[in-house]
Structure formats: C-alpha cells, structure tokens
Design a protein around this motif. Structure first.
Motif, PDB file in Angstrom:
ATOM      1  N   PHE A  35       0.834  -1.202   0.000  1.00 43.50           N
ATOM      2  CA  PHE A  35       0.000   0.000   0.000  1.00 43.50           C
ATOM      3  C   PHE A  35       0.871   1.255   0.000  1.00 43.50           C
ATOM      4  CE2 PHE A  35      -2.583   3.221   2.320  1.00 43.50           C
ATOM      5  CZ  PHE A  35      -3.596   3.348   1.370  1.00 43.50           C
ATOM      6  N   THR A  36       1.998   1.206   0.727  1.00 43.75           N
ATOM      7  CA  THR A  36       2.897   2.356   0.760  1.00 43.75           C
ATOM      8  C   THR A  36       3.488   2.626  -0.619  1.00 43.75           C
ATOM      9  OG1 THR A  36       3.461   1.844   3.058  1.00 43.75           O
ATOM     10  CG2 THR A  36       4.939   3.324   1.876  1.00 43.75           C
ATOM     11  N   ILE A  37       3.875   1.561  -1.321  1.00 46.95           N
ATOM     12  CA  ILE A  37       4.405   1.727  -2.676  1.00 46.95           C
ATOM     13  C   ILE A  37       3.332   2.291  -3.596  1.00 46.95           C
ATOM     14  CG2 ILE A  37       5.252   0.468  -4.694  1.00 46.95           C
ATOM     15  CD1 ILE A  37       6.716  -1.396  -2.799  1.00 46.95           C
ATOM     16  N   ALA A  38       2.100   1.801  -3.444  1.00 49.07           N
ATOM     17  CA  ALA A  38       1.003   2.314  -4.274  1.00 49.07           C
ATOM     18  C   ALA A  38       0.793   3.807  -4.035  1.00 49.07           C
ATOM     19  CB  ALA A  38      -0.279   1.546  -3.963  1.00 49.07           C
ATOM     20  N   MET A  39       0.882   4.241  -2.773  1.00 42.42           N
ATOM     21  CA  MET A  39       0.754   5.658  -2.460  1.00 42.42           C
ATOM     22  C   MET A  39       1.890   6.461  -3.094  1.00 42.42           C
ATOM     23  SD  MET A  39      -0.376   5.486   1.567  1.00 42.42           S
ATOM     24  CE  MET A  39      -0.356   7.271   1.746  1.00 42.42           C
ATOM     25  N   ALA A  40       3.102   5.919  -3.023  1.00 42.87           N
ATOM     26  CA  ALA A  40       4.243   6.613  -3.618  1.00 42.87           C
ATOM     27  C   ALA A  40       4.093   6.720  -5.130  1.00 42.87           C
ATOM     28  CB  ALA A  40       5.539   5.875  -3.263  1.00 42.87           C
ATOM     29  N   ALA A  72      14.213   5.256   0.774  1.00 42.11           N
ATOM     30  CA  ALA A  72      13.396   4.222   0.141  1.00 42.11           C
ATOM     31  C   ALA A  72      12.274   4.831  -0.704  1.00 42.11           C
ATOM     32  CB  ALA A  72      12.810   3.298   1.209  1.00 42.11           C
ATOM     33  N   VAL A  73      11.535   5.785  -0.134  1.00 43.33           N
ATOM     34  CA  VAL A  73      10.439   6.400  -0.886  1.00 43.33           C
ATOM     35  C   VAL A  73      10.980   7.232  -2.037  1.00 43.33           C
ATOM     36  CG1 VAL A  73      10.266   8.517   0.492  1.00 43.33           C
ATOM     37  CG2 VAL A  73       8.240   7.611  -0.624  1.00 43.33           C
ATOM     38  N   ALA A  74      12.171   7.813  -1.865  1.00 41.08           N
ATOM     39  CA  ALA A  74      12.767   8.595  -2.945  1.00 41.08           C
ATOM     40  C   ALA A  74      13.069   7.705  -4.146  1.00 41.08           C
ATOM     41  CB  ALA A  74      14.034   9.289  -2.456  1.00 41.08           C
ATOM     42  N   TRP A  75      13.577   6.491  -3.883  1.00 40.96           N
ATOM     43  CA  TRP A  75      13.827   5.561  -4.989  1.00 40.96           C
ATOM     44  C   TRP A  75      12.525   5.247  -5.732  1.00 40.96           C
ATOM     45  CZ3 TRP A  75      18.064   4.760  -7.363  1.00 40.96           C
ATOM     46  CH2 TRP A  75      19.295   4.691  -6.706  1.00 40.96           C
ATOM     47  N   ASN A 106      11.033   8.697  -7.442  1.00 42.98           N
ATOM     48  CA  ASN A 106      11.888   9.184  -8.522  1.00 42.98           C
ATOM     49  C   ASN A 106      11.951   8.213  -9.683  1.00 42.98           C
ATOM     50  OD1 ASN A 106      12.391  11.456  -7.037  1.00 42.98           O
ATOM     51  ND2 ASN A 106      14.378  10.787  -6.286  1.00 42.98           N
ATOM     52  N   SER A 107      11.920   6.907  -9.393  1.00 43.54           N
ATOM     53  CA  SER A 107      11.914   5.924 -10.484  1.00 43.54           C
ATOM     54  C   SER A 107      10.641   6.043 -11.303  1.00 43.54           C
ATOM     55  CB  SER A 107      12.043   4.507  -9.916  1.00 43.54           C
ATOM     56  OG  SER A 107      13.263   4.345  -9.218  1.00 43.54           O
ATOM     57  N   VAL A 108       9.486   6.177 -10.628  1.00 43.54           N
ATOM     58  CA  VAL A 108       8.215   6.322 -11.344  1.00 43.54           C
ATOM     59  C   VAL A 108       8.211   7.607 -12.168  1.00 43.54           C
ATOM     60  CG1 VAL A 108       5.728   6.627 -11.071  1.00 43.54           C
ATOM     61  CG2 VAL A 108       6.937   4.950  -9.687  1.00 43.54           C
ATOM     62  N   ILE A 109       8.737   8.692 -11.604  1.00 42.93           N
ATOM     63  CA  ILE A 109       8.775   9.967 -12.340  1.00 42.93           C
ATOM     64  C   ILE A 109       9.637   9.841 -13.585  1.00 42.93           C
ATOM     65  CG2 ILE A 109       9.677  12.327 -12.231  1.00 42.93           C
ATOM     66  CD1 ILE A 109       8.694  12.487  -9.386  1.00 42.93           C
ATOM     67  N   LEU A 110      10.819   9.221 -13.450  1.00 41.82           N
ATOM     68  CA  LEU A 110      11.707   9.086 -14.603  1.00 41.82           C
ATOM     69  C   LEU A 110      11.083   8.223 -15.693  1.00 41.82           C
ATOM     70  CD1 LEU A 110      15.177   8.667 -12.837  1.00 41.82           C
ATOM     71  CD2 LEU A 110      14.371  10.638 -14.135  1.00 41.82           C
ATOM     72  N   VAL A 111      10.563   7.060 -15.307  1.00 38.50           N
ATOM     73  CA  VAL A 111       9.950   6.169 -16.295  1.00 38.50           C
ATOM     74  C   VAL A 111       8.693   6.813 -16.886  1.00 38.50           C
ATOM     75  CG1 VAL A 111       8.837   3.933 -16.642  1.00 38.50           C
ATOM     76  CG2 VAL A 111      10.880   4.099 -15.206  1.00 38.50           C
ATOM     77  N   MET A 158      14.720  16.757 -13.487  1.00 38.93           N
ATOM     78  CA  MET A 158      15.902  17.405 -12.914  1.00 38.93           C
ATOM     79  C   MET A 158      16.023  17.107 -11.422  1.00 38.93           C
ATOM     80  SD  MET A 158      17.574  19.232 -15.232  1.00 38.93           S
ATOM     81  CE  MET A 158      18.314  20.676 -14.484  1.00 38.93           C
ATOM     82  N   ASN A 159      14.882  17.147 -10.711  1.00 43.81           N
ATOM     83  CA  ASN A 159      14.933  16.904  -9.266  1.00 43.81           C
ATOM     84  C   ASN A 159      15.354  15.469  -8.949  1.00 43.81           C
ATOM     85  OD1 ASN A 159      14.481  17.925  -6.544  1.00 43.81           O
ATOM     86  ND2 ASN A 159      12.806  16.431  -6.476  1.00 43.81           N
ATOM     87  N   PRO A 160      14.721  14.449  -9.575  1.00 43.11           N
ATOM     88  CA  PRO A 160      15.192  13.082  -9.301  1.00 43.11           C
ATOM     89  C   PRO A 160      16.651  12.870  -9.679  1.00 43.11           C
ATOM     90  CG  PRO A 160      13.049  13.034 -10.349  1.00 43.11           C
ATOM     91  CD  PRO A 160      13.511  14.446 -10.401  1.00 43.11           C
ATOM     92  N   ILE A 161      17.073  13.435 -10.808  1.00 42.34           N
ATOM     93  CA  ILE A 161      18.456  13.245 -11.222  1.00 42.34           C
ATOM     94  C   ILE A 161      19.401  13.952 -10.257  1.00 42.34           C
ATOM     95  CG2 ILE A 161      20.149  13.716 -13.030  1.00 42.34           C
ATOM     96  CD1 ILE A 161      18.258  11.470 -13.712  1.00 42.34           C
TER      97      ILE A 161
END
Length: 630
Positions: A68-73, A185-188, A191-196, A337-340
């Motif tokens: 559920f936490t991943i889904a929220m992220a 952990a939440v940043a990974w 940021n991964s979802v944003i990049l993809v 830019m922010n995730p990178i």
C-alpha cells in the motif's frame, strides 16, 4: 633556540602527532592502501542486492503494508506527471488552439491542477509517515534482536570482538538504516516512477524527443555503476573505522584514572587521534565519491533540457510539435531534474545504509554456539558435583587453551584453581558456568550433561562472581536483586545479614538505596565485591564460581570479604580461581593448571609434599609474603 620539526611525510600513515590538529591537507591514501586491511570484497550491484535481500529477511517490519505504501508513492509520482500534461492542454486547447482563448477550459484545467497538487501533497505526507513508522519499528526491533544476539554469543566471540565495535553495531550502524528507510526508500520509488513516467509521456508526445533524452542519460548508467561499487566499499570501510574509533574513545574514557595515574596521556591521546584520523580519512574517501556523483545529475539534466529546447525548436515543424507540446516536453524534462539531482544524495544514503546493514547482519549471522536445551533437565537443589571428561576448548584465534581435562569434584567441595597467567584456569571456570561450550569433551553437574540443563535451572543453580564485581548504574538494592528476579526488599536485606555485612550498609549514606554509579564507580573495588557476594547469596546457587575476590582490596575489606566468602561457601560446591595461595591453603581440593593441562590435583598439604609445580608456586608465594612483611 628554536627547534624546527621536519615536515611530516604524508605517506607515513602510522605516525600521528600528539597535537590534536591533524594534517588534513595531506593527500588521502590510495585506494589500495585504504582498503589493504579490509579485503577486496565484491560490494558491487550484486553484493548490494544480496545485502538488501538479507536485510529485508532480517527486518520483516519493513515489509508490513509495503504494498500500500508503494502504491501511495506511485500515485504521488503520477500526480506530478499530470501537471505538465495539463500545461500542454491549456496551451494547445485553451490558449493557442483554433478556438482561441477559452477561459472556462483554462480555469477548469488550472483548478484541476491545483486539486491534484493538494492531493499529491497529502499522499506524499501519508507515504512519509507510513515509512517513518516502518523505519522506527525496524530500528527498535533490529536493535533489540542484535542486542539479544550479542548476549547469546560465546565468550570466544566477545574476546575476539572489541566492545566499541559491538556498541556501534546496535547504535550508529542501525541509525543509518533508519535514515534510509525514512526517506531514501520512498525517494527511490517516487523518482523511479517519475523518470519512467516522464519518458513514457514524452514518447507519446514525440518519440524523437524521448530518444534524445534517453541518449543524454544513457552515459550516466556505466558511470554510476562504477562509482556505486567504489562508494559502497568506501562506506563499508567507514563503518569499520567508526567502530574502531568508538572502541578507542570508550577505552580511553573508562581508563581515565589509569591514564592519569601512569602519566600515559600522550600515548593514549596518540591512539585516539590515530583512530579519529583513520575515520576522517575513510569519511573523506567516501565523500570523494559523493562529490563526483552529486553534480552529475545537474550536468546531465541541464544538457537534456538544452537538447530538448534547441533540437525540439529547430525541428518543431518537421516533427509536428505544437507550442504546448514543446513546452510540456520542457516541463517533463525539468521534472526529471529533481530526481536526477537527488540521485547522488539518495545513492550516498543508500550506500551508507547498506554498509551499516551489512555490519549488523554480520553480527546476526554469527552463529550462536550455545544452544539451550528445551525443555531441558532439572538439577537437584543443594551442592552439585562437577565432572569433566576430556574437556577441551579453543578460541577462534590463538589455538587450543584446554587439553583433555578430566576431573571429578564431589558435591560440597571447596576447590581452588591455581596456575600461571594463561594456564587456562579462567577458561575452565567460564566453561563450567557455560559462558561457552567446550570444543571437545563434556561437563556434568550431578550426572547431568551441562548442555542438557534447562537454562533457568542453570541460572538458579550455577553462579559466577567475576573479579571486577561488575555493578549496574542503579541502587545497591537493585544490583543485589539481579541475583534473583522478584526478590523482596526483606530478602535483599537478609542476604547482607547472612554474610554479616550489616555494619557496612550502615556506613553508606543511603544504605541499600545508595547509587552504585556507572560500572559501580561510586564504590571501591572491595565494596563492589561485597555487593556481588550479596547478589550471589540471594541467588542461593548449588555451585558457586569465584574469581578471587580478595586479590586487590585493602586489609579491612579483605577481612570482610574473607568472612563473607566462608559463609557464602557453606553448603555449596565452590570453585575459586585463586590468585593468592592462601585461598588454596583453605581449600579441600587444589587443581593446578599448566599450559592448558591439569598438571596436579589434590589437597594443599599433599601437593606441597610432592615438590611439583604447586610446591614451587607455594614456595615462591611464601617468600614474597615474608619479604612483604619485612
């Protein structure tokens, strides 16, 4: 006349001046020197994944509600992607479209964007709070498990591992994991979802622009992979250096009185400074990789922005790019830019956590050699007989300490163990108390194999009083109560009364409520021993193991201790490690250890008459005693 010191050789890593100001300008050690004592272990991507898998297996709290936490992220990340899409729609359909300016559409889309931003904020906040809760639960549980595991380990593990290192494992190393779980952990995930997601949306707008962005970021992959491997090794070494530094600092503080008494401040300061310097250099080595990674995101992000703006504007007509689409593409690239830019910080925190996690897992993976019997055998009440058959023991380093010890001690016997330093007498006593298991042979208590005794029964029937009389930082009453959980105040007082120590309690400012201080430092060595004996009296064991309690106390306290020991030994089997042969003189049986062997055994008078090892020790002791009296 002024003395000019020669310049310090920056490659002389074993020399550290007593001046607390370090030569930080000296060049850091080459990697091969920095890692020379730590092995060239593979801590690359595969090693990192292996650590992560082991860590998750050892910390199930992190996986509670993780779906559920991943889904929220993911929802929060997708919410951020919607804003550039709305910007494109507003420009192409609400401002620059064929129908011209459409205020209703513009205001509606803007309101929708505002709602999405607010929703994303609440989702992000909820995600962070859930991860914070999981991190704190993990921190608490992992620290408790590591602490409990350390106390289950054999004395062989404690002798091989410095105290400061074990303290670091349950404190600073676990803190690194908590910090990562709270944010990294939440940043990974986000940021991964944003990049993809950015690449997917950008490809829907223009596959050409998507390829340009991918082409800009592809070179980062091998660079980051290389730096990640090196950075993880650097952080692994840093955790080791921090542990060593804590050990040196802890030892110097605990031994402050000895340091001052012997005037070895300079040598002690040198040891601490060297540990601090090595920790500093290891930290700077790790920081070097962070300094390389940190600007990479900004550089590649800026290049991607410039490429999309320049090439997109130049080819807008041929690629069919509308103004809103090009602006949305720039928004999307800006969103990356922010995730990178955070990538360096996230990776830095991840490497620190993995290094700390690895150290904690190494402790948890240390096998517990003392396997307690469940439910286990019951021991009889009263004095216990002790039998050893082919008893052998080896520490992890240094070879065998005991060699095939065979001895029978009848119940109720007062036994003294003598021998030169390093002869194995203390190790023998620790094995009988089951602070470790023998590497060969067995120990029997009244016919029951010690390994088959129920742990609660062993703690009831066998007690060891160490020479230092360790006390906890609480009252004397509570320190004595550790002898038997749940003992009443009356029973604690009765323990002192039975040993005729009421007079001593009367000399204390607050009686039993007097604070013992950290490690019992508020009391003298002899007074700590008096409390330790009262604790043993309260426990009422059938087998009492004593590490000579009167070896380093004043004459008056020695008389009190000797009297208390006589009372304490009544009706019990007593094994005393005798540093003074007066203890052996009063014993029923003397065991003489020599180089890990049971060289002689018998009553005091018989051993003296034999003219062997014991007779030589006794003659030497008598001579020293007479010279001291003279």
């Amino acid at each position: 006349m002024t003395t000019v010191e020669p310049p310090r050789d920056p490659t002389d890593y074993n020399r550290f001046d007593l001046d607390p100001r370090f030569d930080h300008e000296a060049a850091p050690e080459p990697d091969e020197l920095l890692f020379a004592n730590d092995g060239d272990r593979d801590l690359g991507p595969d090693g990192a994944v292996a650590i992560l898998r082991r860590g998750l297996a050892a910390s199930p709290e992190l996986k509670v509600g993780i779906g559920f936490t991943i889904a929220m992220a993911v929802a929060a990340a997708i919410g951020r992607l919607v804003v550039p899409i709305l910007v494109q729609q507003i420009l192409d359909r609400g401002v620059l479209g064929d129908e011209g300016y459409r205020p209703g559409f513009v205001w509606g889309a803007s309101a929708l964007a505002a709602v999405i931003i607010v929703v994303v904020w609440f989702i992000s906040r909820g995600t962070y709070l859930r991860l914070m809760l999981a991190a704190e639960n993990t921190l608490r549980s992992l620290r408790v498990r590591a602490f409990a595991h350390i106390h289950k380990l054999s004395v062989a593990d404690h002798d091989d591992t410095k105290r400061g290192i074990l303290v670091a494992r349950v404190t600073s190393d676990i803190e690194t994991i908590a910090r990562f779980a709270q944010w990294g952990a939440v940043a990974w995930i986000v940021n991964s979802v944003i990049l993809v997601g950015t690449l997917v949306v950008l490809a829907l707008y223009s596959w050409q622009l998507a390829l340009l962005v991918v082409g800009v970021f592809v070179p980062m992959v091998p660079i980051m992979a290389y730096l990640q491997r090196r950075q993880l090794r650097a952080y692994d070494l840093l955790r080791t250096r921090i542990s060593e530094m804590l050990t040196e600092i802890s030892e110097s503080i605990q031994g402050a009185a000895v340091v001052r008494a012997y005037g070895i401040e300079g040598r002690t300061r040198q040891r601490v400074h060297r540990a601090v310097e090595l920790s500093y250099r290891a930290r700077m080595q790790a920081a070097k990789f962070f300094a390389l990674i940190f600007p990479l995101g900004d550089i590649f992000g800026a290049v991607a922005m410039a490429v999309v703006a320049g090439v997109g504007a130049w080819n807008a007509e041929s690629w069919g790019l509308e103004t809103g689409t090009l602006v949305a593409a720039l928004f999307l690239v800006n969103l990356t830019m922010n995730p990178i830019s955070e990538l360096g910080e996230i990776l830095d925190q991840t490497q620190t956590a993995l290094a700390g996690w690895r150290k904690v897992l190494d402790v948890l993976d240390t096998p517990v050699e003392i396997v307690e019997a469940d439910p286990g055998e019951v021991l009889p009440h009263g004095p216990l007989a002790v039998t050893t058959v082919g008893l052998e023991f080896s520490y992890r380093t240094g070879g065998r300490v005991l060699h095939g010890i065979d001895v029978e001690i009848p119940a109720g016997t007062n036994v003294a163990i003598v021998g030169e330093t390093g002869s194995g007498k203390t190790t023998f006593a620790k094995l009988v108390a089951r602070l470790a298991d023998p590497t060969g042979g067995r120990i029997e208590l009244s016919g029951v194999d010690l390994r088959d005794v129920a742990p609660a029964e062993r703690r009831r029937a066998v007690r060891m009083v160490p020479q230092d009389g360790f006390l906890f930082d609480t009252t004397i009453r509570e320190n004595v109560r550790f002898g038997r959980d749940g003992a009443t105040d009356a029973e604690v007082e009765a323990a002192f009364h039975a040993l005729s120590l009421d007079w001593w309690l009367a000399t204390l400012p607050d009686g039993l409520d007097t604070q013992a201080g950290e490690r019992g430092d508020s009391l003298s060595v002899g007074e700590r021993q008096l409390v330790a004996l009262a604790r043993a009296q309260l426990a009422d064991p059938g087998l009492l193991i004593l590490d000579e309690a009167t070896s380093s106390v004043d004459p008056e306290t020695e008389r009190a201790l000797s009297s208390a020991l006589v009372t304490l030994a009544e009706g019990r089997t007593t094994i005393s490690i005798a540093h003074r042969l007066s203890t052996a003189e009063a014993a029923d049986l003397v065991l003489v250890f020599d180089s890990g062997n049971l060289a002689e055994m018998g009553p005091h008078d018989e051993l003296v008459a034999q003219g062997g090892i014991y007779a030589g020790l006794y003659e030497s002791w008598i001579g020293n005693t007479r010279r001291g009296a003279a």
